[in-house]
Write an enzyme that holds these catalytic residues in place. Sequence first.
Site, short mmCIF file in Angstrom:
data_model
loop_
_atom_site.label_atom_id
_atom_site.label_comp_id
_atom_site.label_asym_id
_atom_site.label_seq_id
_atom_site.Cartn_x
_atom_site.Cartn_y
_atom_site.Cartn_z
N ASP A 43 0.82 -1.20 0.00
CA ASP A 43 0.00 0.00 0.00
C ASP A 43 0.86 1.26 0.00
OD1 ASP A 43 -2.61 1.43 0.43
OD2 ASP A 43 -1.61 2.00 2.30
N GLU A 99 1.58 0.19 -4.87
CA GLU A 99 0.79 1.37 -5.19
C GLU A 99 1.65 2.59 -4.88
OE1 GLU A 99 -3.23 3.72 -3.67
OE2 GLU A 99 -2.01 2.55 -2.29
#
Length: 633
Positions: A259, A296
């Site tokens: 993330d 990401e």
Amino acid sequence: MKTGANYKGNNKCEFRVWAPLAENISLKLLTPFERLIPMQKDERGYCRTVVDDVSPGTLYYYFLDRERDRPDPASYFQPQGVHKASQVIDHNAFQWRDSGWQGVPMPDMIMYELHTGTFTPEGTFDAIIPLLDELKDIGISAIEIMPVAQFPGQRNWGYDGVYPFAVQNSYGGPDGLKRLVNECHLRGMAVIIDVVYNHLGPEGNYLRDYALYFTDRYKTPWGEAINFDGPYSNEVRNFFIENALYWFEYYHIDALRLDAIHGIYDISARPFLLELAGTVEDFSLKHGRKYYLIAESALNNPLAARPGDKGGYGIDGLWNDDFHHAVHTLLTNESRGYYVDFGKTGRLVKSLKEGYVYSGEYSEFRKRNHGNSSRDLPAERFIVFSQNHDQTGNRMFGERLSCLVSFESLKLAAGIVLLSPYIPLLFMGEEYGETAPFLYFISHSDPRLIEGVREGRKREFEAFNWRQEAPDPHDTRTFMQSVLNRDMGNKGNNKVLLEFYRELIRLRKSIPAIARPDKDCLDAWADEEKKVVFMRRWKDNDHILALFNFNKADETINPCTSCPEMKWEKILDSSDERWNGPGTLLPEGIKEGKEIIMRAESFALYVNKAVNGSQLTVTKKRGAAENMQVEIK
């Protein structure tokens, strides 16, 4: 250096915790009776003890400085939540049935992102298992699960996790996740889980009582930054690297989605991400198969996915938000917030050709230049989508595309993602046009924290000029609204859309020119005024031509002006009546120099009639949502 409660068998367990800040630390066992066991500390602050009469299921704390009980930072299970005792787990007791599993090569993946708590009414890992055959039948080859590390309460997206090694108790705990992974592998499906290494949630976060896990040198949007480059950072890195290997080793996970790596602040000469990727690569070599890292990032920095010997970090894949923004703005005409930088077909064409749209150009939204060129990155490094948890859930009302655009545009969105040169990702429910929102939800216990989350969400919406009152993240009804209504896929347009996705994925897998990610054998161009995008892809003598009309009006186009002289035969048209469209205006075959009329909000796929010297046979079955069989003879 492994941390946590490592059960050795025969009621023997080794406990190890990094606690340089504690002057005195003891292991407190709660079952079968309460007792304190001293721990020995080494020069680096690791405290260890081995106990000979501990069985799986034993509850324990660490007793710090003779005054407070704290759960294990590397707890493998928190059965009673984030504030209560940790539990000893015997990872070797689970009966795996996936021997011989070699994974799915990432370039072959059709990814499907889901949130365990809202994918089914039960909200558990076990409840997902009966639906795996449906996903496989559609063509999904990898499920990506939003974070499962223990978070406070029963409802959360997962990004407030505070025990990175502990599987969420309300989802089914360690054995529940293992059962799900086992069943996926038996069906030939890979499993990706989302991990959060840029921050930890605020409630139940006791790591600061043990060591300098956090730093005040940097600030993140989510709280304290993790200490990846300051004093004591070696052991902090070890904690998260061990976490990555833990998922691969004990849960047979195939890939990790990291993330928001732009929130990992690290100015060291050998950054944490490079060390992590190198360790995972070593682990892959040791175990004889590839384990993947997918990241990401909001930086549009291709450095992350370049090999280490070329100055990169060696991460295997990147989520490409630019592709999403380019598609979303063409479909919706939205232009607020970060969407102000998009809205032109040229942006989509650049993304199809290169990956990132912003590769150093000035960004109106950021008021500065943004990104770097990704032209050198292979297509298999990018994951693209028209929807995901962020782009849906970070809207004020969590609207999916199905609530923002027409049925014809939903098919168009499917086409541009699944025919793109990149790895496609679907967001749960997208395949049948789910209309339930995906809202932001929490179940914290601290009233001040709850109010802080509410206010933070309001600030996030200011850039989009959304002035209405947002749904309350803490309200149970907000969570309940977000649960999927999978029965929708059994009737009407929703059933047709589901069949459409199935057919489109089948075509992607069966046609050589589009079966693998590749932007080297690709050409794309657009008519900006008409909002039509053209894409040609090829492999050897196999060619496809895809036409995408983002206009809300029918358009007259000449698709072959930039194509070599070929005979093209249509094999899929989203406006066809068989897909509940308005009826096609396109001919079955097109030639160079001939104008054709294309329906509004539609796409069509043509193939070169001669494939490797053989004849491409197209068999069409009439009737709504009937399959179109393509085979090479």
